[in-house]
Design an enzyme around this catalytic site. Structure first.
Site, short mmCIF file in Angstrom:
data_model
loop_
_atom_site.label_atom_id
_atom_site.label_comp_id
_atom_site.label_asym_id
_atom_site.label_seq_id
_atom_site.Cartn_x
_atom_site.Cartn_y
_atom_site.Cartn_z
N GLY A 136 0.70 -1.13 0.08
CA GLY A 136 0.05 -0.06 0.13
C GLY A 136 0.98 1.30 -0.09
O GLY A 136 1.96 1.38 0.52
N GLY A 156 6.24 -2.37 3.45
CA GLY A 156 6.03 -2.89 4.74
C GLY A 156 6.38 -4.53 4.96
O GLY A 156 7.36 -5.13 4.35
N ASP A 211 0.88 2.38 9.55
CA ASP A 211 0.27 1.43 10.58
C ASP A 211 1.29 1.85 11.68
O ASP A 211 1.11 1.34 12.75
CB ASP A 211 0.00 0.24 10.29
CG ASP A 211 -0.91 -0.03 9.12
OD1 ASP A 211 -1.98 1.03 8.93
OD2 ASP A 211 -1.05 -0.96 8.63
N ARG A 239 -23.51 14.79 21.09
CA ARG A 239 -23.82 13.38 20.42
C ARG A 239 -22.39 12.53 20.84
O ARG A 239 -21.37 13.24 21.34
CB ARG A 239 -23.74 13.41 18.76
CG ARG A 239 -24.89 13.84 18.13
CD ARG A 239 -24.65 14.23 16.90
NE ARG A 239 -26.13 14.27 16.09
CZ ARG A 239 -26.19 14.68 15.01
NH1 ARG A 239 -25.21 15.07 14.40
NH2 ARG A 239 -27.31 14.79 14.34
N GLY A 264 -4.91 0.95 10.50
CA GLY A 264 -4.01 0.56 11.64
C GLY A 264 -3.77 -1.14 11.26
O GLY A 264 -2.86 -1.60 12.19
N GLU A 310 -9.26 0.32 13.72
CA GLU A 310 -10.13 -0.62 12.68
C GLU A 310 -9.89 -2.12 13.31
O GLU A 310 -10.84 -3.06 13.13
CB GLU A 310 -9.72 -0.78 11.34
CG GLU A 310 -8.28 -1.19 11.03
CD GLU A 310 -8.03 -0.94 9.62
OE1 GLU A 310 -8.69 -0.56 8.81
OE2 GLU A 310 -6.89 -1.23 9.20
N HIS A 315 -8.90 5.85 3.40
CA HIS A 315 -7.53 6.20 2.42
C HIS A 315 -7.37 7.48 2.72
O HIS A 315 -6.22 7.64 2.27
CB HIS A 315 -7.68 5.63 1.45
CG HIS A 315 -7.77 4.03 1.09
ND1 HIS A 315 -8.93 3.31 1.47
CD2 HIS A 315 -6.84 3.13 0.88
CE1 HIS A 315 -8.52 2.05 1.21
NE2 HIS A 315 -7.40 1.82 1.12
#
Ligand code: F6P
Length: 353
Positions: free
Chosen positions: A10, A108, A133, A168, A176, A227, A277
């Site tokens: 990525g 990575g 990440d 709210r 991550g 996430e 993204h």
């Protein structure tokens, strides 16, 4: 010397700054010729390269993405274009044909694993750690992380004011993968009231309790959820599976799950924002530009000294290098004794436990 350079996996802010630093250092200090390989390992498989001279790397420091392009599925040891066949011998022959004395791989954990396999086949490799990440083994920081944290922090600042106006609970979901580094750092910087990370499974009733307590006092609550966060005894939320990807599972959606669970438990509205993204695009922060330049320079120095099969890393404030084998395919989570966890807890942030 002839040196190839590629960006794999990525994308992430700072890739161009590394390419620029590697090329400039090698051309200016080592008189090397630099070859840019397009779309990560795909360029080596499909024979797509171009020369990188000083002009082609000028003015790219602040540009997001990668001028070389990248690919998150191309693997010479299981090429999707050949039904998953091993085409590494073809790649090896192409590297010899190009006359490459070294290959700089910016990537990575997945790219480092491929680079390690290529190194075992005799290609001299130097690696450079990339990922928003921040989850690569043996390095305190990967470039791109600081930029992602800055983007998430700004989003939290904005969500706070709208959440405050409406009374709210505002949930922000970060990227991550399986690590909570982005959510932890940005959650702290963006004054989140609750931070949920994969390393510390949360209890829904505790998250609801903190929201209720704040409802009575402040009227709004800011939740920053990674996430990969999951409830105690539960699993992660999977967005999709991309079967031909080296890492098929894509996480995402825990923010929506939390909203659906929390709203009936609370007396206020809940809204979720999933940044996606946006965290990976655009110009790198000054910190990432400096780090990327340091990494690129250090990688070029290793190449010039013919110290191969190593990855440049950051230890404290020093750039060092470690064997590629130590990094390949490994990841790094937030350790239970990380000082930021204590800082967050002692300043009133809940981890939902
Ligand atoms: O590893 C970087 C990352 O952005 C993760 O944080 C995220 O889970 C994943 O990549 C998304 O992958 P893709 O770009 O394939 O959707």
């Amino acid at each position: 010397m002839r040196v190839g350079i590629l960006t794999g996996g990525g994308d992430c802010p700072g890739l161009n700054a590394v390419i620029r630093a590697v090329a400039k250092s090698l051309i200016k200090s080592a008189g090397a010729e630099v070859i840019g390989i397009e779309q990560g390992f795909l360029g080596l498989i499909e024979r797509r390269v171009r020369p990188l001279d000083l002009r082609s790397v000028a003015g790219i420091m602040a540009t997001g993405g990668t001028i070389l392009g990248t690919h998150n599925k191309a693997n010479p040891f299981g090429y999707f274009g050949a039904g998953g066949a091993d085409v590494s011998e073809r790649v090896l022959a192409y590297v010899r044909e190009l006359g490459l004395d070294a290959l700089v791989v910016i990537g990575g954990d997945g790219s480092m694993a491929i680079a390690h396999q290529l190194a075992e086949k005799g290609i001299p490799v130097v690696g450079c750690p990339k990922t928003i990440d921040n989850d690569l083994a043996h390095t305190d920081r990967s470039f791109g992380f600081d930029t992602a944290v800055a983007i998430v922090t700004e989003a939290l600042d904005r969500l706070q004011t709208t959440g405050q106006s409406h009374g709210r609970v505002m949930i922000l979901e970060t990227m991550g993968r399986w690590a909570g580094w982005i959510a932890l750092h940005a959650g702290l910087a963006g004054s989140a009231d609750i931070i949920l990370i994969p390393e510390l499974p949360y209890r829904l009733d505790e998250v609801a309790r903190v929201c209720r307590e704040r409802e009575a006092r402040q009227r709004y609550t800011l939740i920053c959820v990674a996430e990969g966060a999951k409830p105690e005894g539960g699993g992660v939320t999977v967005k999709e599976r991309i079967e031909d990807s080296p890492e098929p599972v894509r996480l995402g959606g825990v923010g929506n799950v939390l909203r659906a669970q929390l709203e009936p438990m609370l007396g206020c509205e809940v809204r979720t924002t999933i940044l996606g993204h946006v965290q990976r695009g655009g110009p790198p922060t000054p910190f990432d530009r400096v780090l990327a330049t340091q990494y690129g320079h250090a990688a070029a120095q290793l190449v010039a000294a013919r110290e191969f099969n190593r990855v440049v890393v950051l230890k404290g404030d020093r750039i060092e290098s470690v064997p590629l084998a130590d990094v390949a395919g490994r990841s790094r989570n937030v350790p239970a004794d990380h000082p930021l966890l204590r800082t967050a807890s002692d300043t009133g942030i809940s981890f939902g436990r």
